[in-house]
Design a protein around this motif. Structure first.
Motif, PDB file in Angstrom:
ATOM      1  N   HIS A 300       0.811  -1.217   0.000  1.00 18.19           N
ATOM      2  CA  HIS A 300       0.000   0.000   0.000  1.00 18.19           C
ATOM      3  C   HIS A 300       0.846   1.270   0.000  1.00 18.19           C
ATOM      4  N   GLU A 307       3.180   6.255   8.642  1.00 21.33           N
ATOM      5  CA  GLU A 307       2.598   5.160   9.420  1.00 21.33           C
ATOM      6  C   GLU A 307       3.625   4.658  10.429  1.00 21.33           C
ATOM      7  N   HIS A 336       4.867   0.550   0.728  1.00 25.33           N
ATOM      8  CA  HIS A 336       5.401  -0.568   1.517  1.00 25.33           C
ATOM      9  C   HIS A 336       4.386  -1.703   1.502  1.00 25.33           C
TER      10      HIS A 336
HETATM   11 FE   FE2 Z   1       1.173  -0.208   6.402  1.00 32.07          FE
END
Ligand code: FE2
Length: 385
Positions: A300, A307, A336
Motif C-alpha cells: 500500500h 505510518e 510498503h
Molecule cells: Fe502499512
C-alpha cells in the motif's frame, strides 16, 4: 471524550457556597477546554489552586531533530532506549511534528519529588511493561500491561510504579485525544458497532484528599520547556469533582477486533484520534475466512500519512522478524507491503497473536537524534529477497 462522572463531595448546585466542617469555604475550580465551550470538570479544593510560592528557571526539553525530510522506511529498536530513574529524564522523543510527539520511556522510579502538568498537550501513555497507579486530583487509576492511559492537557499527575521494570510508548498530542467520531452516536454514546464501549473505560477512583500545605513542586510543560512551579498547597487537595474532563484508561486487551471474510483495513482497528492523526490497536484475532483470502495486507501507498507501528507482542504476520518494542516508520511518498515470503506463509492460517499500537500522522514526522541512535540502518532494504 469520556462521559459524565462524579466523585467525592460536591454541592447540589454549581458555583454556590460549599463549606468545610469548620465553616470556611472550599475553593471551586472550573477546568474547561476550548475556552468554556468543550469538556469541563468542576473541582473543589481545600485551598485555592493559585498559591504560587516561586518558580525556578525553565528547563529546555525541545527535541533535537536529526532528519527533517524523511524519505526512507525506518525501523528503531525501542527497547534499546536506556532506563532512567526519573520519569521526566526517561522520556525520550523519537518522532515529532507540529501535531504530536512520540516518546519512548523506561522509568525505574516512581515520581515522589514533584508532580507533572503537561500544558503543551494531552498524553496517551501505552503501558508495554510494568504496572502501578496514575495519581491525580481526580483520584487513582491502577494501570498495567496493555493499558492506554489518556491524560488530558493540564491534568497534574504522578506515576507510581510497582517495580523498576517499566516500558512506556507515549503520544503527546497538541489537540485533544478523542474517541473516533464514527464510534459514537449523536448523544456521545458508543455505537453498537464500536470495538469497545463505556464498560471498557476505567475512570479514577479512590479519591484521596490531601489537606496539606507546604512546598509542592509541579513541573509545568509548555513550549518545550519545563517550568518548576512551587505551590503552597498539595495539588491533590480536592474533596470532590464532577464533569467530563479527567484521565481514564482503556486496555488494549478490552479492544474487540472486527474481522471479515477478506482483509479488513486499518480503520477497523482504530482506538483514538486527534487533529491530523489516528491511533489504532492490532490485537489477537481470527484471520479472514474467505476460502481464497490473503490474511496479510496488500502493498500500500500511504499517500496521505506517515505510518508508525509499535510492536508490543506476538509474531507479526506481515514482517519477517520484529522485536518487542520495535518501531517501524513507513513515510508518505514510498510504497510498503508484506515482507517476502509472508504472503504465502499466511495462506490458510487461522489466527494471529499479534499485538501492536499504530499511529498514522497526516503530516510528515521528523526523526530525532535519539531515534537515529537506535535505528536499524538497513531496514529500508528488507523487502529484497
Ligand atoms: Fe502499512
Amino acid at each position: 471524550m469520556p462521559h459524565y462522572h462524579k466523585s467525592g463531595q460536591i454541592p447540589p448546585k454549581r458555583h454556590t457556597q460549599f463549606r468545610k466542617p469548620d465553616g470556611s469555604l472550599y475553593a471551586e475550580q472550573l477546568v474547561s477546554t476550548e475556552g468554556f465551550s468543550d469538556a469541563y470538570s468542576t473541582t473543589y479544593h481545600h485551598y485555592p489552586p493559585t498559591l504560587v510560592r516561586s518558580v525556578d528557571p525553565a528547563i529546555d526539553v525541545k527535541p533535537e531533530i536529526a532528519v527533517q525530510n524523511n524519505m526512507q522506511h525506518r525501523s528503531f529498536q525501542g527497547f534499546k532506549v536506556k532506563p532512567a530513574d526519573d520519569y521526566m529524564d526517561s522520556r525520550v522523543p523519537v518522532l515529532v511534528n507540529n501535531d504530536l510527539c512520540i516518546y519512548l520511556a523506561a522509568p525505574r522510579k516512581s515520581m515522589e519529588r514533584y508532580f507533572f502538568k503537561n500544558s503543551q498537550g494531552s498524553e496517551m501513555i501505552f503501558v508495554h511493561e510494568g504496572s502501578g497507579t496514575l495519581k491525580s486530583m481526580y483520584g487513582e487509576l491502577k494501570f498495567g500491561y496493555g493499558d492506554h492511559l489518556i491524560i488530558p492537557r493540564g491534568v497534574i499527575y504522578q506515576l507510581e510504579f510497582d517495580t523498576p521494570g517499566n516500558r512506556l510508548f507515549i503520544v503527546e498530542s497538541y489537540t485533544p485525544i478523542r474517541f473516533p467520531k464514527k464510534y459514537v452516536n449523536k448523544l456521545g454514546q458508543f455505537e453498537e458497532h464500536a470495538p469497545f464501549c463505556e464498560r471498557d473505560i476505567r475512570v479514577p477512583e479512590n479519591l484521596k484528599t490531601h489537606d496539606e500545605k507546604g512546598d509542592f513542586m509541579v513541573m509545568v510543560k509548555k513550549g518545550d520547556q519545563l517550568f518548576p512551579y512551587h505551590y503552597a498547597s498539595h495539588p491533590f487537595d480536592v474533596i470532590g469533582w464532577d464533569g467530563y474532563h479527567y484521565p481514564y484508561a482503556l486496555s488494549i486487551h478490552d479492544f474487540e477486533p472486527i474481522t471479515g471474510r477478506i482483509h479488513q483495513p486499518p480503520p477497523v482497528h482504530q482506538t483514538f484520534e486527534g487533529h491530523n492523526y489516528v491511533m489504532c490497536a492490532f490485537v489477537p484475532r481470527l484471520y479472514d475466512y474467505h476460502l481464497l483470502s490473503i490474511p496479510v495486507p496488500y502493498n500500500h501507498s500511504n499517500v496521505d500519512s506517515d505510518e508508525v507501528l509499535y510492536y508490543v507482542d506476538g509474531e507479526f504476520m506481515s514482517r519477517k522478524h520484529v522485536d518487542r518494542g520495535q518501531i517501524t516508520l513507513h513515510p508518505i511518498g514510498i510504497t510498503h507491503g508484506p515482507h517476502p515470503g509472508t504472503v504465502e506463509k499466511s495462506l490458510g492460517a487461522k489466527e494471529t497473536k499479534e499485538l501492536a499500537v499504530m499511529v498514522d500522522t497526516f503530516r510528515p514526522l521528523w526523526i530525532t537524534k535519539q531515534a537515529m541512535e537506535i535505528e536499524e540502518p538497513d531496514y529500508y532494504k528488507s523487502w529484497l529477497e
